[in-house]
Design an enzyme around this catalytic site. Sequence first.
Site, PDB file in Angstrom:
ATOM      1  N   ARG A 602      14.160 -49.402   6.920  1.00  0.00           N
ATOM      2  CA  ARG A 602      14.054 -50.448   7.761  1.00  0.00           C
ATOM      3  C   ARG A 602      12.699 -50.653   8.456  1.00  0.00           C
ATOM      4  O   ARG A 602      11.960 -51.490   8.907  1.00  0.00           O
ATOM      5  CB  ARG A 602      15.369 -51.065   8.243  1.00  0.00           C
ATOM      6  CG  ARG A 602      16.488 -51.372   7.609  1.00  0.00           C
ATOM      7  CD  ARG A 602      17.640 -51.637   8.872  1.00  0.00           C
ATOM      8  NE  ARG A 602      18.959 -51.879   7.635  1.00  0.00           N
ATOM      9  CZ  ARG A 602      19.823 -50.888   7.325  1.00  0.00           C
ATOM     10  NH1 ARG A 602      19.721 -50.079   7.464  1.00  0.00           N
ATOM     11  NH2 ARG A 602      20.351 -51.630   5.755  1.00  0.00           N
ATOM     12  N   ALA A 707      17.747 -25.885  -1.895  1.00  0.00           N
ATOM     13  CA  ALA A 707      17.117 -26.039  -0.930  1.00  0.00           C
ATOM     14  C   ALA A 707      17.030 -24.962   0.408  1.00  0.00           C
ATOM     15  O   ALA A 707      15.401 -24.673  -0.064  1.00  0.00           O
ATOM     16  CB  ALA A 707      19.219 -25.613   0.664  1.00  0.00           C
ATOM     17  N   LEU A 709      16.464 -21.540  -0.294  1.00  0.00           N
ATOM     18  CA  LEU A 709      16.368 -21.058  -0.883  1.00  0.00           C
ATOM     19  C   LEU A 709      15.294 -20.213  -1.785  1.00  0.00           C
ATOM     20  O   LEU A 709      15.284 -21.168  -3.156  1.00  0.00           O
ATOM     21  CB  LEU A 709      17.616 -20.621  -2.020  1.00  0.00           C
ATOM     22  CG  LEU A 709      19.361 -20.035  -1.527  1.00  0.00           C
ATOM     23  CD1 LEU A 709      19.907 -20.042  -2.337  1.00  0.00           C
ATOM     24  CD2 LEU A 709      18.768 -18.695  -0.806  1.00  0.00           C
ATOM     25  N   GLY A 760      31.553 -32.291   5.812  1.00  0.00           N
ATOM     26  CA  GLY A 760      30.148 -32.745   5.190  1.00  0.00           C
ATOM     27  C   GLY A 760      29.477 -32.351   4.590  1.00  0.00           C
ATOM     28  O   GLY A 760      28.866 -32.625   4.338  1.00  0.00           O
ATOM     29  N   ASP A 774      23.962 -33.687 -10.344  1.00  0.00           N
ATOM     30  CA  ASP A 774      23.571 -33.024  -9.167  1.00  0.00           C
ATOM     31  C   ASP A 774      22.862 -31.611  -9.676  1.00  0.00           C
ATOM     32  O   ASP A 774      21.892 -31.632  -9.948  1.00  0.00           O
ATOM     33  CB  ASP A 774      23.214 -33.017  -7.978  1.00  0.00           C
ATOM     34  CG  ASP A 774      22.773 -32.535  -6.525  1.00  0.00           C
ATOM     35  OD1 ASP A 774      21.930 -33.449  -6.552  1.00  0.00           O
ATOM     36  OD2 ASP A 774      22.855 -31.320  -6.543  1.00  0.00           O
ATOM     37  N   LYS A 778      19.374 -30.344 -11.165  1.00  0.00           N
ATOM     38  CA  LYS A 778      18.573 -29.286 -11.223  1.00  0.00           C
ATOM     39  C   LYS A 778      18.568 -28.157 -11.859  1.00  0.00           C
ATOM     40  O   LYS A 778      17.208 -27.340 -12.434  1.00  0.00           O
ATOM     41  CB  LYS A 778      19.140 -27.824  -9.932  1.00  0.00           C
ATOM     42  CG  LYS A 778      19.664 -28.728  -8.552  1.00  0.00           C
ATOM     43  CD  LYS A 778      20.737 -28.159  -8.122  1.00  0.00           C
ATOM     44  CE  LYS A 778      20.822 -28.960  -6.581  1.00  0.00           C
ATOM     45  NZ  LYS A 778      21.514 -28.313  -5.145  1.00  0.00           N
TER      46      LYS A 778
END
Length: 918
Positions: A602, A707, A709, A760, A774, A778
Amino acid sequence: MRSLAVASPHPGAAFAARRRRHQPAAANRNSISQHCWRCEKAQDRSIGSSLRISHLAEKLNKDASKNMLTPAAAVSVEQAQATSDLPKGDMWSVHKFGGTCMGTPQRIQNVADIVLRDPSERKLVVVSAMSKVTDMMYNLVNKAQSRDDSYIAALDEVFEKHMAAAKDLLAGEDLARFLSQLHADISNLKAMLRAIYIAGHVTESFSDFVVGHGELWSAQMLSYAIKKSGIPCNWMDTRDVLVVNPTGSNQVDPDYLESEKRLEKWFASRPAETIIATGFIASTPENIPTTLKRDGSDFSAAIIGSLVKARQVTIWTDVDGVFSADPRKVSEAVILSTLSYQEAWEMSYFGANVLHPRTIIPVMKYNIPIVIRNIFNLSAPGTMICQQPANENGDLEGCVKAFATIDKLALVNVEGTGMAGVPGTASAIFGAVKDVGANVVMISQASSEHSVCFAVPEKEVASVSAALQVRFREALAAGRLSKVEVIHNCSILAAVGLRMASTPGVSATFFDALAKANINVRAIAQGSSEYNISVVLKQEDCVRALRAAHSRFFLSKTTLAVGIVGPGLIGRTLLNQLKDQVAVLKENMNIDLRVMGITGSRTMLLSDIGIDLAEWNEKLATEAEPANLEKFVHHLAENHFFPNRVLVDCTADTSVASHYYDWLKKGIHVITPNKKANSGPLDRYMKLRTLQRASYTHYFYEATVGAGLPIISTLRGLLETGDKILRIEGIFSGTLSYIFNNFEGGRTFSDVVAEAKAAGYTEPDPRDDLSGTDVARKVIILARESGLRLELYDIPVRSLVPEALQSCTSADEFMQKLPSFDQDWAREQKDAEASGEVLRYVGVVDVVNQKGQVELRRYKRDHPFAQLSGSDNIIAFTTSRYKEQPLIVRGPGAGAEVTAGGVFSDILRLASYLGAPS
């Protein structure tokens, strides 16, 4: 004693007579200041004055040889051969003070103080006119020549400026003498300008005579300022001493032998330990006044320094020394402690604000150092220009001393097969250029002689092109020449360094820096001496190229202009990590990271110099503008001040990923944890990688798989060293790793998923993780890195979302209904446990069979995949080298901190590739 006759027919006689003028006795300060020369304006209107002016105008252009030279100006051979008492050698120090240094009465007094503090046995001080006075004098001549009556008011302004300065600086007899001389000079200048006004024309000698008065007045004021301290001091009109021969190229060549004779004669009659000399002005062999042309006072100081064989020539200015690059373009430019004569010569030619280009020549002969110092910062040691040894060690670092640029150029390319082996072609080309009076800045020619290109100022290229078209009309018509091409808006970037000649790899490093900054080079020139390497490039790229080259040779920091797309969880964490580390990186690793923009879906925040990362969140909320990705990218791409630009995509957006190809094509590096580009359609992926491999633009995506690694880098290391990948198997999802690591001991599947969501670990809708898509992305990324050409739909995926819940309209509805499937999961978990196994959700790349899959598998409790805890990932590489025991990479594979850390690591890797020390 005689005063200058108004009707003197030539400035040669005029300035000779001027030096014999009677010096009046001391007079009252007020009476002198009230005796303004303006009262003589009315006399101009008298018949007698008009006759005298007309007589002067009629004689303006008569040959100088017909004019009678006064004894003071003429020097006989016998006099020149007379024995001189002029001492020479290290007892002399020469100083030169420019117009800025002499700009006000206080500054003139500061100059006097510096001269008085110099402990040298003898001092010779060369001064320019007061600041802006030379321009004012040229303006007088131009106004008079154009018959503009305002020249009278302009001359009045010159008078007032010097009278006011003298009153602030001097007193008593010294003031009276100076003002009397000033008044007489102004009166004579008024008569000369009136003659020019009537004739509507001015000769060069008349113009030089008028313009040179600024130096005469500043030299006299400084000599009086020194005398009032009780130190004996004489001032020298260098037109009595310096003899130069004008050339046809708006330059002059000093006559050193004649000048030395005249200096010895001058010193014999006016011996002094401190001499104040006028810069800029000189005489021809016929004793006609002339100048050393613009900025010639430096040249004056060097010539005089060589005549007395001085220990040192100090050029005083308003900067701390010579910079390694223009500090207005490279903020990290440093002051150079030393330069060789050749380096300074090269830099002055290429427009660096060092010295008058010819200043180096006189002092080189006697190895006299020149020191550039700042009059406003006496604590700064300045830059010494002197003879320097060659680079005996051959070190790349430090072999390039500085960089300089010339803008507003055009490149002319004359091309054709008929040029090869034809004698006289180059002569014809540059003969035509000479005929139109154009200045050739740089020449480049291939050994094949197929083409010759050269750079000229943009303002001269039209006449050059027209002249070449006329000169080669027949050759162009016959096809011997194919074209005369003009490329506008060019600049030259030059790398300068004496030690480049003996250091391998300089050119390679220079061009590598330009290539990595995505700079296209149009032409190259380098002499065998290797004192400079010059390249022609687009003017719009010049500053970026300058900064890239400067930082590459460790003269400044490697600067990265960063644009952050997506200040969500990962983007926000990355910005906080950057905030904590930017100062450390700048200090310890010579990396200067500047976040130039942050954009969300935005709003966006832009900066031209870099966003303060301590306040980015507040500024994004209060100073942001509507988000526009195209404008955001343009802002980063068109910032020519920073050579290296990188966009960091912290989103998971497919539309953002679709722009990577265009960004790379613009020369913008791309770093991302977004998997969409590398797992999207195969043809787009191949196009992206082909572009990246064919350019110096980098595309890093380590965080897409593991991530923080090192999964991608480990795989590439194996492949690049010749290992053969057989199989890659791993737990690639930190979310699913957490779920199955905790799905034991009688816990229900839905409880563990709820716990992971609350912590989370999952996406807002857990189905995004449980679907396995996901993990499949990968797997596709690793398969393509291993050389397999697979599409996402080629990967069979076991979804952990029950088919009945796939149609749930919200995450809350899904979580409410998930417990109804806990029994199914419990049975599967108990079956595995009964066999001494655990459940793990894995992705597999089977390179041997050229396939991949995502599935729920069972592993014995002693298997490495069963030893995980928390949200750890684990990847096993089975290769030809690691066949019996796979190579394992294990560690945290989920969470904003580790993912942002992986992105940060890619940013630092990019900086290392761009030249930062690793």
